[in-house]
Design an enzyme around this catalytic site. Structure first.
Site, PDB file in Angstrom:
ATOM      1  N   LYS A   1     -13.596 -10.695 -18.355  1.00 35.68           N
ATOM      2  CA  LYS A   1     -13.689 -11.462 -19.596  1.00 35.68           C
ATOM      3  C   LYS A   1     -13.597 -12.931 -19.249  1.00 35.68           C
ATOM      4  CE  LYS A   1     -10.653  -8.347 -21.213  1.00 35.68           C
ATOM      5  NZ  LYS A   1      -9.378  -8.047 -21.779  1.00 35.68           N
TER       6      LYS A   1
ATOM      7  N   PRO B   1      35.227  10.209  28.077  1.00 36.23           N
ATOM      8  CA  PRO B   1      36.660   9.894  28.040  1.00 36.23           C
ATOM      9  C   PRO B   1      37.041   9.160  26.757  1.00 36.23           C
ATOM     10  CG  PRO B   1      35.682   9.247  30.146  1.00 36.23           C
ATOM     11  CD  PRO B   1      34.555   9.657  29.259  1.00 36.23           C
TER      12      PRO B   1
ATOM     13  N   GLU C   1      27.543   3.536  21.700  1.00 43.03           N
ATOM     14  CA  GLU C   1      26.632   3.377  20.565  1.00 43.03           C
ATOM     15  C   GLU C   1      25.335   4.169  20.759  1.00 43.03           C
ATOM     16  OE1 GLU C   1      27.343   1.388  17.930  1.00 43.03           O
ATOM     17  OE2 GLU C   1      29.297   0.807  18.776  1.00 43.03           O
ATOM     18  N   VAL C   2      24.825   4.126  21.993  1.00 42.79           N
ATOM     19  CA  VAL C   2      23.561   4.830  22.257  1.00 42.79           C
ATOM     20  C   VAL C   2      23.752   6.326  22.047  1.00 42.79           C
ATOM     21  CG1 VAL C   2      21.732   5.252  23.929  1.00 42.79           C
ATOM     22  CG2 VAL C   2      22.885   3.032  23.889  1.00 42.79           C
TER      23      VAL C   2
ATOM     24  N   ASP D   1     -11.557  -6.991 -13.211  1.00 41.46           N
ATOM     25  CA  ASP D   1     -11.619  -8.249 -13.952  1.00 41.46           C
ATOM     26  C   ASP D   1     -12.057  -9.404 -13.077  1.00 41.46           C
ATOM     27  OD1 ASP D   1      -8.653  -8.085 -16.022  1.00 41.46           O
ATOM     28  OD2 ASP D   1     -10.624  -7.192 -16.237  1.00 41.46           O
TER      29      ASP D   1
ATOM     30  N   MET E   1      -2.494 -18.887 -19.375  1.00 44.58           N
ATOM     31  CA  MET E   1      -3.681 -19.302 -20.113  1.00 44.58           C
ATOM     32  C   MET E   1      -3.424 -20.605 -20.874  1.00 44.58           C
ATOM     33  SD  MET E   1      -4.833 -15.520 -21.417  1.00 44.58           S
ATOM     34  CE  MET E   1      -3.187 -14.840 -21.528  1.00 44.58           C
TER      35      MET E   1
ATOM     36  N   GLY F   1      -2.844 -19.794  -7.721  1.00 41.19           N
ATOM     37  CA  GLY F   1      -1.591 -19.546  -7.016  1.00 41.19           C
ATOM     38  C   GLY F   1      -1.680 -18.374  -6.056  1.00 41.19           C
TER      39      GLY F   1
ATOM     40  N   THR G   1       3.339 -10.403 -11.176  1.00 38.56           N
ATOM     41  CA  THR G   1       2.726 -11.218 -12.223  1.00 38.56           C
ATOM     42  C   THR G   1       2.573 -12.664 -11.757  1.00 38.56           C
ATOM     43  OG1 THR G   1       2.810 -11.715 -14.579  1.00 38.56           O
ATOM     44  CG2 THR G   1       4.904 -11.800 -13.377  1.00 38.56           C
TER      45      THR G   1
HETATM   46  N1  SAH Z   1      -1.711  -9.847 -16.187  1.00 47.09           N
HETATM   47  C1  SAH Z   1      -1.754 -11.134 -15.549  1.00 47.09           C
HETATM   48  C2  SAH Z   1      -2.005 -12.257 -16.534  1.00 47.09           C
HETATM   49  C3  SAH Z   1      -3.313 -12.166 -17.218  1.00 47.09           C
HETATM   50  S1  SAH Z   1      -3.591 -13.512 -18.271  1.00 47.09           S
HETATM   51  C4  SAH Z   1      -0.473 -11.384 -14.776  1.00 47.09           C
HETATM   52  O1  SAH Z   1       0.492 -10.620 -14.922  1.00 47.09           O
HETATM   53  O2  SAH Z   1      -0.423 -12.318 -13.998  1.00 47.09           O
HETATM   54  C5  SAH Z   1      -4.486 -14.598 -17.229  1.00 47.09           C
HETATM   55  C6  SAH Z   1      -3.665 -15.813 -16.888  1.00 47.09           C
HETATM   56  O3  SAH Z   1      -2.764 -15.527 -15.848  1.00 47.09           O
HETATM   57  C7  SAH Z   1      -4.472 -16.951 -16.355  1.00 47.09           C
HETATM   58  O4  SAH Z   1      -5.076 -17.688 -17.377  1.00 47.09           O
HETATM   59  C8  SAH Z   1      -3.416 -17.761 -15.656  1.00 47.09           C
HETATM   60  O5  SAH Z   1      -2.650 -18.496 -16.562  1.00 47.09           O
HETATM   61  C9  SAH Z   1      -2.522 -16.693 -15.092  1.00 47.09           C
HETATM   62  N2  SAH Z   1      -2.842 -16.405 -13.681  1.00 47.09           N
HETATM   63  C10 SAH Z   1      -3.225 -15.231 -13.163  1.00 47.09           C
HETATM   64  N3  SAH Z   1      -3.371 -15.324 -11.836  1.00 47.09           N
HETATM   65  C11 SAH Z   1      -3.072 -16.588 -11.505  1.00 47.09           C
HETATM   66  C12 SAH Z   1      -3.046 -17.316 -10.278  1.00 47.09           C
HETATM   67  N4  SAH Z   1      -3.352 -16.739  -9.116  1.00 47.09           N
HETATM   68  N5  SAH Z   1      -2.695 -18.619 -10.308  1.00 47.09           N
HETATM   69  C13 SAH Z   1      -2.381 -19.213 -11.465  1.00 47.09           C
HETATM   70  N6  SAH Z   1      -2.390 -18.579 -12.643  1.00 47.09           N
HETATM   71  C14 SAH Z   1      -2.734 -17.289 -12.680  1.00 47.09           C
END
Ligand code: SAH
Length: 463
Positions: free
Chosen positions: A272, A43, A22-23, A250, A385, A414, A333
């Site tokens: 925002k 061999p 193998e080596v 953001d 949201m 999260g 996401t």
């Molecule tokens: N583009 C982002 C979502 C933006 S909208 C994505 O793809 O995750 C913003 C919402 O995302 C928040 O109000 C919440 O509902 C969710 N969100 C984003 N990060 C989060 C986290 N670390 N824990 C829980 N919810 C989260």
């Protein structure tokens, strides 16, 4: 320095490998990649070498090693499991001034094979001089993640244009500056984005119109920063973060992630908040255009994924109209991040065949959602949201036929060290949440899969 690093051209030259295991097979594979003519003396051959022999890719002498095997050979590698044979090969080769490598025996080697990061024609070699192959391999793994695979194509492109650039620019410093801009700028980005043809054209244009504004053209990176944990960034995100001139970010982008943006980059907060906007969306769109037109590399950093409830599409449509180069980098996401870190599989053969992402953003105090679509059986519902409208959402779902006993979880912050999961049922969640201090951002997951949280919960952040 114990060894001189060199890169040998062994194309069509004969290399002898003594050993058929193998080596030996691993060494043979490497030699074949470097286009050597490989002769194996052993061999018996292992399966891998046997296939190479059958495919006519190696010569095989099915005998015990003997000195005449060395005739006409450029390099020798001994990789048998017989120490005496290895020693003899090393001795014979050295007597003939022939470079020799013996697997796992640095004292018998006149050359060693480094760990490599192969982005041919770009090649990075790592060696610890035989002191610790493991350390070498670990370092290699780290470098591997630092050097995008597309560097191979970039190096190839640069190689093809080396002569034309040399002709075009007389002084070396001119050439260096030109290449620095190419390799750190939009042309390289085109290569990374798999647009090789365009990159080649752009490079030709850059050569033809040298010192024109073309080289200093700005661009925009719309980058998903993931849900919070910096480890969840993509390699591409990190790379663009480190070359940006200015970053627009953001509220959702964690401070730890912002720290990874190039130190010299100017930071602009355009976050925002619900109910009011720090910077209006149209202004953000315009800022991206203006900054790019000033020749800046603009990083638009967004929480999660830019195309999921992120208004990413709006932000780049202005750029597209104006012909400003941009690229979009997906991020993890919130739904994917929170679900994984809470041990809630979004789909599961026993519980859910589909998953739906919706936004619970309140419009004039009401939530407008397709309730009927959300109460489908065997479906997981993820609400972004959704905190402000939590009670309305839960009530509406029950009204439209969802059992009040349906499991539901609210995940706060999260994937971060502050993550908390409140799990209950659709009927009770609003009440439970009302009694708790809740920190944004929060994500709502509704469905049978939430039952799995208790069993699959694995992420216990240290506070
Ligand atoms: N583009 C982002 C979502 C933006 S909208 C994505 O793809 O995750 C913003 C919402 O995302 C928040 O109000 C919440 O509902 C969710 N969100 C984003 N990060 C989060 C986290 N670390 N824990 C829980 N919810 C989260």
């Amino acid at each position: 320095m114990d060894f001189l690093p060199v890169f040998l051209d062994i194309k069509q030259r004969t290399v002898l490998v003594v050993g058929g295991g193998e080596v030996a097979a691993r060494k043979v594979g490497l030699l074949l990649r470097a286009q050597a003519r490989v002769r194996v003396t052993a061999p018996e051959l292992c399966q891998a070498l046997m296939s190479l022999k059958d495919a006519g890719r190696i010569e095989h002498s099915a005998a015990v090693y003997q000195v005449p095997d060395l005739v006409g050979v450029m390099l020798v590698i001994a990789a048998t499991n017989d120490e005496a044979v290895n020693r003899q090969v090393s001795l014979d080769a050295r007597q003939r001034g022939m470079p020799v490598n013996v697997a796992d025996a640095p004292e018998l080697c006149t050359f060693i094979l480094p760990s490599i990061i192969d982005r041919s024609p770009l090649m990075v070699a790592v060696s610890t001089g035989g002191a610790s192959p493991t350390l070498g391999r670990l370092l290699r793994a780290r470098l591997e993640t630092l050097i995008p695979a597309s560097y191979a194509r970039l190096a190839d492109l640069a190689g093809r244009f080396r002569e034309p650039v040399k002709k075009r620019f007389k002084s070396m410093s001119q050439r260096r500056r030109f290449w620095e801009q190419v390799i750190q700028g939009p042309i390289a980005e085109l290569v990374y984005a798999n647009k090789d043809k365009q990159a080649e054209q752009a490079l030709q244009t850059a050569i033809d119109h040298a010192d024109s504004d073309q080289l200093a053209k700005g661009e925009v990176y719309l980058v998903g920063a993931g849900p919070g944990d910096p480890d969840l960034l993509t390699f591409r995100a990190l790379r663009l973060m480190q070359q940006a001139d200015v970053v627009l970010y953001d509220r959702l982008v964690a401070a730890e992630i912002l720290d990874l943006v190039r130190r010299e980059a100017k930071r602009i907060y355009v976050g925002k908040k619900r109910a009011y906007h720090a910077v209006r969306q149209e202004e953000i769109n315009q800022m991206l255009i203006d900054l790019a037109k000033q020749g800046k590399r603009v990083l638009r950093l967004k929480g999660g994924d830019p195309f999921i409830f992120g208004r990413g599409g709006e932000e780049i449509s202005g750029l597209a109209e104006q012909g400003i180069p941009f690229q979009v980098v997906p991020g993890i996401t919130a739904a994917a991040g929170c679900a994984s870190y809470a041990g809630i599989p979004l789909t599961h053969r026993d519980y859910a065949q589909s998953v739906i992402f919706v936004t619970g953003q309140l419009q004039d105090g009401t939530v407008e959602l397709e309730w009927q679509t959300l109460v489908q059986p065997r479906q997981t519902v993820v609400v972004y949201m959704g905190l402000a409208g939590l009670e309305i959402i839960c009530n509406k779902l029950i009204e439209h036929g969802m059992p009040a006993t349906m499991p539901a979880a609210l995940i706060q912050q999260g994937t971060t060290r502050a993550q908390q999961v409140i799990s209950a049922t659709v009927g009770h969640l609003p009440q439970v949440v009302a009694q708790r201090e809740v920190h944004a951002p929060t994500l709502l997951i509704i469905g049978e899969v939430v039952r799995l949280h208790e069993r699959l919960d694995w992420f216990t952040p240290q506070r």
